[in-house]
Motif scaffolding. Structure first.
Motif, short mmCIF file in Angstrom:
data_model
loop_
_atom_site.label_atom_id
_atom_site.label_comp_id
_atom_site.label_asym_id
_atom_site.label_seq_id
_atom_site.Cartn_x
_atom_site.Cartn_y
_atom_site.Cartn_z
N GLY A 76 -20.38 -44.07 51.60
CA GLY A 76 -20.51 -43.09 52.75
C GLY A 76 -21.20 -41.99 53.20
O GLY A 76 -21.03 -41.35 54.22
N ASN A 77 -20.74 -41.57 51.87
CA ASN A 77 -21.60 -39.73 51.81
C ASN A 77 -22.98 -39.40 52.10
O ASN A 77 -23.77 -38.65 52.75
N ARG A 78 -22.99 -40.45 51.24
CA ARG A 78 -24.76 -40.85 50.93
C ARG A 78 -25.49 -41.03 52.46
O ARG A 78 -26.39 -40.36 52.68
N SER A 79 -24.75 -41.99 52.62
CA SER A 79 -25.17 -42.28 53.63
C SER A 79 -25.24 -41.55 55.30
O SER A 79 -26.32 -40.94 56.03
N ALA A 80 -24.57 -41.40 55.04
CA ALA A 80 -24.52 -39.66 56.43
C ALA A 80 -25.77 -38.29 56.07
O ALA A 80 -25.88 -38.16 56.62
N ALA A 81 -25.28 -38.31 54.98
CA ALA A 81 -26.85 -37.25 54.18
C ALA A 81 -27.92 -37.34 54.77
O ALA A 81 -29.00 -36.93 55.35
N TYR A 82 -28.44 -39.10 54.27
CA TYR A 82 -29.47 -39.17 54.61
C TYR A 82 -29.67 -39.78 56.14
O TYR A 82 -31.28 -38.96 56.43
N MET A 83 -28.42 -39.85 56.82
CA MET A 83 -29.45 -40.04 58.80
C MET A 83 -29.11 -37.97 58.38
O MET A 83 -29.82 -37.98 60.10
#
Length: 242
Positions: A76-83
């Motif tokens: 979840g955290n990496r997904s947010a960072a990509y966005m």
């Protein structure tokens, strides 16, 4: 949580202004002994995220994921960072891209990576509202608005009181109807001749190289490698505007 906005495209994303921390009480006895380094990478990633150093955050989350694959917090955290990086590139002006080129991935690829992590998270926690928030945001970045709406509605079935999902639905409903797909999951038909090879969208300030490939001016400079050789190669190309 406040929304993240990309003014040039009218896109508003809700719920990606912060990331999650590990809570020791939820991890059980023995977690520290087995995953101390995972915890350190996640904490370093979270600090970098909160200081808007998103590439560093992604690197830390990826190291943590390699040690503990399929961890919901890491995904979840990496997904947010990509966005967040994808949003930054949407904000970035063509002039800034030309004079301060970025190495790395384009905004569309980053959004696709965010979607991939969000889908993995949803497969692990389909009863967790966060997975619906992240997946919907990634779909919005990819301009797949009908799909995003479907995910938001599914998330509201899980938690009808979710303020973030409710706000996301309102944001979609406020978007001009011309931006929303009206027939299934298809866009209005148009030729690919005017699409950028990198971002796969309509060319903006297009440049065509001698080999015949066309790019947005900003996309070309954003994806230039920092190496001196490639920069000299690009500078010597006989490019011309369409």
């Amino acid at each position: 949580m406040s929304g993240e906005t990309a003014p040039s495209s009218g896109i508003i994303l809700e719920g990606i202004d912060d990331v999650e921390d590990y809570v020791w009480a939820n991890e059980g006895v023995g977690f520290w002994d087995r995953y101390r380094h995972v915890y350190d990478h996640v904490e370093n990633g979270n600090q970098a995220f909160r200081e808007n150093r998103f590439e560093e955050a992604i690197n830390n989350y990826t190291r943590a994921s390699n040690m503990k694959p399929g961890d919901p917090i890491i995904l979840g955290n990496r997904s947010a960072a990509y966005m967040r990086i994808s949003l930054f590139l949407k904000h970035r002006s063509p002039t800034a891209s030309e004079y301060r080129p970025l190495s790395g991935l384009d905004m569309t690829t980053l959004a696709e990576l965010a979607l991939k992590d969000a889908e993995k998270l949803m497969s692990l926690q389909n009863d967790a509202v966060r997975s619906y928030i992240l997946k919907a945001n990634a779909l919005i970045l990819l301009e797949r608005y009908e799909n995003a709406r479907d995910i938001i509605l599914s998330g509201l079935q899980v938690d009808p009181s979710s303020n973030i999902l409710q706000a996301s639905l309102r944001n979609l409903e406020r978007m001009p109807s011309s931006l929303i797909w009206t027939r299934g999951h298809d866009r209005l038909e148009r030729t690919d001749d005017f699409d950028c090879t990198l971002c796969l969208k309509l060319l903006y300030e297009p440049i065509t190289t001698p080999c015949g490939h066309s790019f947005c001016r900003s996309c070309l400079f954003q994806t230039m490698d920092r190496s001196e050789y490639l920069q000299l190669l690009i500078m010597n190309l006989s490019v011309h505007f369409l």
